[in-house]
Design an enzyme around this catalytic site. Structure first.
Site, short mmCIF file in Angstrom:
data_model
loop_
_atom_site.label_atom_id
_atom_site.label_comp_id
_atom_site.label_asym_id
_atom_site.label_seq_id
_atom_site.Cartn_x
_atom_site.Cartn_y
_atom_site.Cartn_z
N ASN A 284 0.83 -1.21 0.00
CA ASN A 284 0.00 0.00 0.00
C ASN A 284 0.86 1.26 0.00
OD1 ASN A 284 -3.03 -0.55 0.18
ND2 ASN A 284 -2.16 -2.06 1.59
N ARG B 38 -0.07 -1.60 15.06
CA ARG B 38 -0.10 -1.24 16.48
C ARG B 38 -1.33 -0.38 16.74
NH1 ARG B 38 2.46 -4.33 19.28
NH2 ARG B 38 2.40 -2.83 20.99
N GLU C 271 -9.95 6.55 18.51
CA GLU C 271 -9.42 5.73 19.60
C GLU C 271 -9.92 4.28 19.49
OE1 GLU C 271 -9.91 7.56 23.40
OE2 GLU C 271 -8.87 5.90 24.40
N HIS D 209 -8.05 -0.86 5.92
CA HIS D 209 -8.37 -2.10 6.64
C HIS D 209 -8.98 -3.10 5.65
CE1 HIS D 209 -9.34 -4.60 10.07
NE2 HIS D 209 -10.52 -4.82 9.51
N ASN E 52 -6.46 5.23 7.76
CA ASN E 52 -6.04 3.82 7.85
C ASN E 52 -6.71 3.02 6.74
OD1 ASN E 52 -4.82 1.50 9.15
ND2 ASN E 52 -6.84 0.95 9.90
N VAL F 113 -10.67 0.91 17.83
CA VAL F 113 -9.96 0.30 16.70
C VAL F 113 -10.89 0.12 15.48
CG1 VAL F 113 -8.78 -1.82 15.96
CG2 VAL F 113 -8.35 -0.88 18.23
N ASP F 114 -10.41 0.54 14.31
CA ASP F 114 -11.10 0.35 13.03
C ASP F 114 -12.54 0.85 13.07
OD1 ASP F 114 -8.79 -0.86 12.00
OD2 ASP F 114 -9.39 -2.82 12.73
C1 GRF Z 1 -3.23 -4.44 4.21
O1 GRF Z 1 -4.03 -5.51 3.81
C2 GRF Z 1 -4.00 -3.51 5.09
O2 GRF Z 1 -5.36 -3.51 4.84
C3 GRF Z 1 -3.74 -4.06 6.46
O3 GRF Z 1 -2.41 -4.51 6.43
C4 GRF Z 1 -2.09 -4.91 5.11
C5 GRF Z 1 -0.79 -4.27 4.74
O4 GRF Z 1 -0.29 -4.76 3.52
N1 GRF Z 1 -4.00 -3.06 7.46
P1 GRF Z 1 0.95 -4.04 2.84
O5 GRF Z 1 2.06 -4.03 3.86
O6 GRF Z 1 0.53 -2.65 2.44
O7 GRF Z 1 1.29 -4.88 1.65
#
Ligand code: GRF
Length: 216
Positions: free
Chosen positions: A38, A115, A166, A133, A131, A168-169
């Site tokens: 990513n 984390r 705060e 997810h 973020n 998570v997700d």
């Molecule tokens: C991704 O699938 C993201 O959604 C999750 O951790 C993974 C990270 O993958 N939070 P990369 O390190 O970007 O390949």
């Protein structure tokens, strides 16, 4: 031809070409713990001038993570900060803040940061931490989201870009992509298909968050 593999739905349906033009460009930090696909997708969208941004710093918490090689390849300055050396999450986050203060940062992208962060970081960068997810939130928060989706035998999973709060997700959802599960799909193949959607929606999600910081 539409195959099951190619069916996906991204909403809101914003094409990367329709992103706002940020002038001056966005000053970002990326935080990552994993292989960094990513992080690289974000760099590529910047290189293609789809997102006007500069990644001023990569922060990793694990010296073996693949993101470091990507930072070296694209000349992104990076810092390694090992959470195991801190006695609390808050102390770790204060150190992250100290490091980020030495770069010129207006927003943070968590691209596989494994984390939990505390108000120490979140309050300083309120609504400025994004973020990614690998599930359609609010389903399957936390770790092993793809595995959870496979085990629950869901028919559609996907990925979400959201603001970090705060809990998570749980922050405001910016953009999601839905990915249908194929018959007998393994965690491995679903992860790959979800990740290819992640790479598309992450830059868009960052731009959607930044529109608010920059008051577009
Ligand atoms: C991704 O699938 C993201 O959604 C999750 O951790 C993974 C990270 O993958 N939070 P990369 O390190 O970007 O390949």
């Amino acid at each position: 031809m539409i195959t099951e593999e190619s069916i996906s739905l991204t909403w809101p349906n914003i094409k990367i070409e329709e992103l706002p033009v940020f002038k001056p460009k966005l000053d970002l930090a990326v935080m990552a713990s994993g292989k960094g696909s990513n992080f690289e997708a974000l760099i590529k969208s910047i290189e293609r001038s789809q997102l006007q941004a500069s990644i001023n710093c990569l922060l990793v918490n694990n010296e073996t993570c693949g993101s470091i090689a990507i930072a070296e390849k694209y000349n992104v300055p990076y810092e390694i900060i090992n959470h195991k050396q801190y006695s609390s999450r808050e102390k770790f986050d204060f150190e992250i803040l100290r490091i980020l203060d030495t770069y010129n940062i207006e927003g943070i992208v968590m691209a596989g940061w494994m984390r939990i962060v505390t108000p120490v970081l979140i309050d300083k960068y309120k609504n400025r931490i994004v973020n990614i997810h690998p599930s359609l939130l609010p389903s399957f928060r936390g770790i092993n989201a793809v595995n959870q989706a496979v085990e629950m035998n869901v028919k559609i999973s996907g990925c979400t870009v959201h603001l970090v709060t705060e809990a998570v997700d749980s922050g405001k959802i910016l953009i999601q992509a839905a990915v249908p599960l194929l018959e007998g799909e393994s965690q491995y193949s679903l992860t790959k298909r979800i990740q290819s959607e992640e790479h598309k929606i992450l830059p868009i999600g960052v731009a959607l968050a930044a529109k608010v910081w920059r008051e577009f």
